[in-house]
Design a protein around this motif. Structure first.
Motif, PDB file in Angstrom:
ATOM      1  N   LEU A 324       0.826  -1.203   0.000  1.00  0.00           N
ATOM      2  CA  LEU A 324       0.000   0.000   0.000  1.00  0.00           C
ATOM      3  C   LEU A 324       0.865   1.261   0.000  1.00  0.00           C
ATOM      4  CD1 LEU A 324      -2.783  -0.955   2.583  1.00  0.00           C
ATOM      5  CD2 LEU A 324      -2.965  -0.904   0.098  1.00  0.00           C
ATOM      6  N   GLY A 325       0.646   2.126  -0.978  1.00  0.00           N
ATOM      7  CA  GLY A 325       1.353   3.396  -1.023  1.00  0.00           C
ATOM      8  C   GLY A 325       0.939   4.289   0.138  1.00  0.00           C
ATOM      9  N   GLU A 326       1.673   5.357   0.314  1.00  0.00           N
ATOM     10  CA  GLU A 326       1.462   6.231   1.472  1.00  0.00           C
ATOM     11  C   GLU A 326       0.030   6.763   1.557  1.00  0.00           C
ATOM     12  OE1 GLU A 326       4.708   9.166   1.622  1.00  0.00           O
ATOM     13  OE2 GLU A 326       5.753   7.864   0.222  1.00  0.00           O
ATOM     14  N   LYS A 327      -0.458   7.347   0.477  1.00  0.00           N
ATOM     15  CA  LYS A 327      -1.802   7.950   0.501  1.00  0.00           C
ATOM     16  C   LYS A 327      -2.887   6.902   0.720  1.00  0.00           C
ATOM     17  CE  LYS A 327      -4.767  11.171  -2.024  1.00  0.00           C
ATOM     18  NZ  LYS A 327      -6.010  10.477  -1.659  1.00  0.00           N
ATOM     19  N   LYS A 328      -2.762   5.795   0.016  1.00  0.00           N
ATOM     20  CA  LYS A 328      -3.792   4.751   0.120  1.00  0.00           C
ATOM     21  C   LYS A 328      -3.864   4.197   1.537  1.00  0.00           C
ATOM     22  CE  LYS A 328      -4.600   2.368  -3.500  1.00  0.00           C
ATOM     23  NZ  LYS A 328      -4.558   1.410  -4.636  1.00  0.00           N
ATOM     24  N   PHE A 329      -2.718   3.925   2.138  1.00  0.00           N
ATOM     25  CA  PHE A 329      -2.697   3.403   3.503  1.00  0.00           C
ATOM     26  C   PHE A 329      -3.307   4.415   4.477  1.00  0.00           C
ATOM     27  CE2 PHE A 329      -0.684   2.995   7.687  1.00  0.00           C
ATOM     28  CZ  PHE A 329      -0.953   1.666   7.984  1.00  0.00           C
ATOM     29  N   ASN A 330      -2.855   5.654   4.402  1.00  0.00           N
ATOM     30  CA  ASN A 330      -3.341   6.682   5.317  1.00  0.00           C
ATOM     31  C   ASN A 330      -4.842   6.920   5.168  1.00  0.00           C
ATOM     32  OD1 ASN A 330      -0.722   6.966   6.181  1.00  0.00           O
ATOM     33  ND2 ASN A 330      -0.314   8.837   5.029  1.00  0.00           N
ATOM     34  N   ASP A 331      -5.311   6.947   3.925  1.00  0.00           N
ATOM     35  CA  ASP A 331      -6.739   7.181   3.679  1.00  0.00           C
ATOM     36  C   ASP A 331      -7.599   6.057   4.243  1.00  0.00           C
ATOM     37  OD1 ASP A 331      -6.132   9.526   2.435  1.00  0.00           O
ATOM     38  OD2 ASP A 331      -6.473   8.826   0.387  1.00  0.00           O
ATOM     39  N   ASN A 349      -6.707  -7.099  12.567  1.00  0.00           N
ATOM     40  CA  ASN A 349      -7.345  -7.562  11.324  1.00  0.00           C
ATOM     41  C   ASN A 349      -6.781  -6.792  10.128  1.00  0.00           C
ATOM     42  OD1 ASN A 349      -9.805  -9.337  12.354  1.00  0.00           O
ATOM     43  ND2 ASN A 349      -9.711  -7.505  13.656  1.00  0.00           N
ATOM     44  N   PRO A 350      -5.486  -6.937   9.850  1.00  0.00           N
ATOM     45  CA  PRO A 350      -4.846  -6.121   8.803  1.00  0.00           C
ATOM     46  C   PRO A 350      -5.380  -6.373   7.392  1.00  0.00           C
ATOM     47  CG  PRO A 350      -3.378  -7.885   9.533  1.00  0.00           C
ATOM     48  CD  PRO A 350      -4.526  -7.869  10.482  1.00  0.00           C
ATOM     49  N   ARG A 351      -5.993  -7.524   7.172  1.00  0.00           N
ATOM     50  CA  ARG A 351      -6.487  -7.836   5.827  1.00  0.00           C
ATOM     51  C   ARG A 351      -7.597  -6.893   5.369  1.00  0.00           C
ATOM     52  NH1 ARG A 351      -5.004 -12.741   3.540  1.00  0.00           N
ATOM     53  NH2 ARG A 351      -3.737 -14.052   4.899  1.00  0.00           N
ATOM     54  N   ILE A 352      -8.257  -6.231   6.302  1.00  0.00           N
ATOM     55  CA  ILE A 352      -9.328  -5.320   5.880  1.00  0.00           C
ATOM     56  C   ILE A 352      -8.773  -4.152   5.070  1.00  0.00           C
ATOM     57  CG2 ILE A 352     -10.812  -5.925   7.828  1.00  0.00           C
ATOM     58  CD1 ILE A 352     -10.071  -3.293   9.134  1.00  0.00           C
ATOM     59  N   LEU A 353      -7.458  -3.906   5.182  1.00  0.00           N
ATOM     60  CA  LEU A 353      -6.849  -2.820   4.412  1.00  0.00           C
ATOM     61  C   LEU A 353      -6.693  -3.169   2.938  1.00  0.00           C
ATOM     62  CD1 LEU A 353      -4.148  -1.680   6.998  1.00  0.00           C
ATOM     63  CD2 LEU A 353      -6.309  -0.557   6.460  1.00  0.00           C
ATOM     64  N   ASP A 354      -6.951  -4.421   2.585  1.00  0.00           N
ATOM     65  CA  ASP A 354      -6.956  -4.816   1.178  1.00  0.00           C
ATOM     66  C   ASP A 354      -8.219  -4.343   0.469  1.00  0.00           C
ATOM     67  OD1 ASP A 354      -4.537  -5.962   0.842  1.00  0.00           O
ATOM     68  OD2 ASP A 354      -5.197  -8.025   1.090  1.00  0.00           O
ATOM     69  N   THR A 355      -9.245  -4.040   1.246  1.00  0.00           N
ATOM     70  CA  THR A 355     -10.537  -3.667   0.690  1.00  0.00           C
ATOM     71  C   THR A 355     -10.543  -2.178   0.341  1.00  0.00           C
ATOM     72  OG1 THR A 355     -11.517  -5.297   2.184  1.00  0.00           O
ATOM     73  CG2 THR A 355     -13.031  -3.777   1.104  1.00  0.00           C
ATOM     74  N   SER A 356     -11.189  -1.827  -0.778  1.00  0.00           N
ATOM     75  CA  SER A 356     -11.233  -0.423  -1.186  1.00  0.00           C
ATOM     76  C   SER A 356     -12.066   0.393  -0.206  1.00  0.00           C
ATOM     77  CB  SER A 356     -11.835  -0.297  -2.589  1.00  0.00           C
ATOM     78  OG  SER A 356     -13.218  -0.602  -2.562  1.00  0.00           O
ATOM     79  N   ILE A 357     -11.822   1.690  -0.182  1.00  0.00           N
ATOM     80  CA  ILE A 357     -12.542   2.575   0.734  1.00  0.00           C
ATOM     81  C   ILE A 357     -14.045   2.555   0.447  1.00  0.00           C
ATOM     82  CG2 ILE A 357     -12.916   5.005   1.344  1.00  0.00           C
ATOM     83  CD1 ILE A 357      -9.917   5.427   1.161  1.00  0.00           C
ATOM     84  N   ASN A 358     -14.429   2.580  -0.821  1.00  0.00           N
ATOM     85  CA  ASN A 358     -15.860   2.555  -1.171  1.00  0.00           C
ATOM     86  C   ASN A 358     -16.530   1.280  -0.680  1.00  0.00           C
ATOM     87  OD1 ASN A 358     -15.771   5.053  -2.403  1.00  0.00           O
ATOM     88  ND2 ASN A 358     -15.397   4.218  -4.446  1.00  0.00           N
ATOM     89  N   THR A 359     -15.831   0.145  -0.844  1.00  0.00           N
ATOM     90  CA  THR A 359     -16.389  -1.128  -0.380  1.00  0.00           C
ATOM     91  C   THR A 359     -16.485  -1.161   1.139  1.00  0.00           C
ATOM     92  OG1 THR A 359     -15.473  -2.267  -2.309  1.00  0.00           O
ATOM     93  CG2 THR A 359     -16.102  -3.639  -0.440  1.00  0.00           C
ATOM     94  N   LEU A 360     -15.469  -0.636   1.811  1.00  0.00           N
ATOM     95  CA  LEU A 360     -15.502  -0.576   3.281  1.00  0.00           C
ATOM     96  C   LEU A 360     -16.715   0.217   3.759  1.00  0.00           C
ATOM     97  CD1 LEU A 360     -11.743   0.093   4.187  1.00  0.00           C
ATOM     98  CD2 LEU A 360     -13.071  -1.940   4.782  1.00  0.00           C
ATOM     99  N   LYS A 361     -16.911   1.374   3.170  1.00  0.00           N
ATOM    100  CA  LYS A 361     -18.023   2.229   3.598  1.00  0.00           C
ATOM    101  C   LYS A 361     -19.375   1.578   3.348  1.00  0.00           C
ATOM    102  CE  LYS A 361     -15.766   6.753   3.244  1.00  0.00           C
ATOM    103  NZ  LYS A 361     -15.755   8.065   2.574  1.00  0.00           N
ATOM    104  N   SER A 362     -19.542   0.984   2.169  1.00  0.00           N
ATOM    105  CA  SER A 362     -20.839   0.374   1.840  1.00  0.00           C
ATOM    106  C   SER A 362     -21.110  -0.846   2.714  1.00  0.00           C
ATOM    107  CB  SER A 362     -20.896   0.000   0.358  1.00  0.00           C
ATOM    108  OG  SER A 362     -19.943  -1.003   0.052  1.00  0.00           O
TER     109      SER A 362
END
Length: 399
Positions: A324-331, A349-362
């Protein structure tokens, strides 16, 4: 008092067209005064040479572009257009192909169609790797037969070519391909390993035999230096985890191994386990990229109150987070924090960071609406596959 430099425009005929030149006024005027002194003559002569050299250079560029188009093989161009090839794309990628005579685009088309490729796939392959039309039928057949020693069907090869035409057509050195297959088989790579290599990192087989030998021997030396006496198994495990490793340099891989051992204070046994497992995936990354992302992760988690020990456990539990790049990780961290998740929940649960922000929110919204309590329940389902997640959501809604 110096007068500002004024420019005069003049046109110089060249062939069928004219070139417009902008030059200092007194440069052009001196052509009328060169008889009044050698000094003036020399200045005038220099200026005239300057103008001539500029005009000739500009004119040659203009003519060169026109000549480039006019030298293209018109019959080839028409054939490719008829086949549905994106000629503009092909010309940008390998323009020299269009100047060749005796190309074999029709033979290539018939060969690929006979292997199960559609006309659209053939057009796509040529658009992205036009040099494919220079290969002879004999060379194509020989290379196809070698690939079929690894792949189970023609359709599998067609799918690889559709995704990465360069992998098949980049080299016509079939002897090198054959030697690579024999060598990689001889060091213990199973048919499954070879298939994975050809599917995911086909450039491995275009490498020179020496390059592949260097990497295999290097990995075997690493294995032995860590006290493991089964180098063949070690190499096989790493390649299965990371098929791209053979197309990287030994220097890059060595630097990443040293980074893992020194940064996380790993003994040989722990390093061996990491390399044979999830750590293998980051070995082919750029060393700068790995260092930069690690530093960012550490600084971000430090700012949220994590200790260095917690950060190390977090990364070692799931090294993919280094991708994960800097911006993606921080966001993503900020998004989860805004949804009131604790940092301890995220670290566990670090694997949740594989999921996109839009998917996480929905997903968070859907689960909350279904009565799911994140403060008392596991948040790992945010990273589940879509099929598994939908089944869980359906069950929650029924309940």
């Amino acid at each position: 008092m110096q007068h500002p430099l004024s420019l005069r425009q003049t046109s110089i005929p060249k062939g069928l067209g004219y070139l417009t030149i902008m030059a200092p006024r007194n440069f052009l005027c001196m052509r009328n005064n060169f008889l009044f002194g050698s000094r003036c003559w020399m200045i005038r002569f220099s200026a005239e040479i300057l103008l001539k050299s500029v005009s000739f250079r500009l004119f040659s560029v203009k003519c060169g572009n026109a000549d480039s188009k006019s030298s293209e093989n018109e019959e080839l161009l028409n054939n490719l257009l008829t086949m549905g090839v994106d000629v503009d794309m092909a010309r940008k990628r390998q323009p020299g192909v269009f100047n060749r005579m005796g190309t074999k685009e029709q033979d290539l088309k018939m060969f690929l169609l006979s292997k199960g490729a559609s006309k659209e796939v053939v057009a796509s392959i040529i658009s992205r790797y036009p040099r494919a039309i220079t290969r002879t039928h004999e060379s194509l057949s020989k290379r196809w037969d070698l690939w079929r020693k690894i792949m189970t069907s023609d359709l599998e090869i067609v799918n690889i070519l559709e995704r990465s035409p360069e992998s098949f057509f980049r080299s016509n050195n079939n002897l090198n391909l054959e030697n690579n297959i024999k060598f990689l088989s001889s060091v213990g790579l199973t048919h499954k390993c070879l298939c994975r290599l050809l599917t995911n990192a086909p450039r491995t087989f275009s490498n020179s035999l020496d390059l592949n030998k260097q990497m295999i021997e290097f990995l075997q030396e690493v294995c032995l230096s860590l006290g493991h006496n089964k180098p063949r198994d070690f190499v096989k495990k790493i390649i299965l985890k990371n098929p791209f490793i053979l197309i990287q340099s030994t220097k890059r891989v060595k630097t990443n191994i040293e980074f893992l051992q020194s940064t996380f204070n790993l003994d040989n046994e722990k390093l061996l386990v990491l390399l044979c497992g999830p750590g293998a995936k980051i070995l082919d990354l750029s060393n700068d990229y790995v260092n930069r992302n690690y530093t960012n992760i550490k600084e971000k988690l430090f700012s949220l109150g994590c200790t260095e020990e917690e950060i190390h456990k977090f990364i070692l539990r799931y090294p993919d987070v280094i991708f994960l790049g800097e911006k993606k990780f921080n966001d993503k961290i900020d998004c989860l924090k805004e949804e009131t998740f604790s940092i301890s929940q995220i670290i566990e649960n670090p694997r949740i960071l594989d999921t996109s922000i839009n998917t996480l929110k929905s997903r968070i919204k859907e689960l909350v609406n279904a009565g799911y309590n994140f403060s008392t329940s596991n948040i790992a389902l945010l990273s589940w596959s879509q099929k598994r997640y939908k089944a869980k959501l359906k069950k929650l809604n029924i309940e």
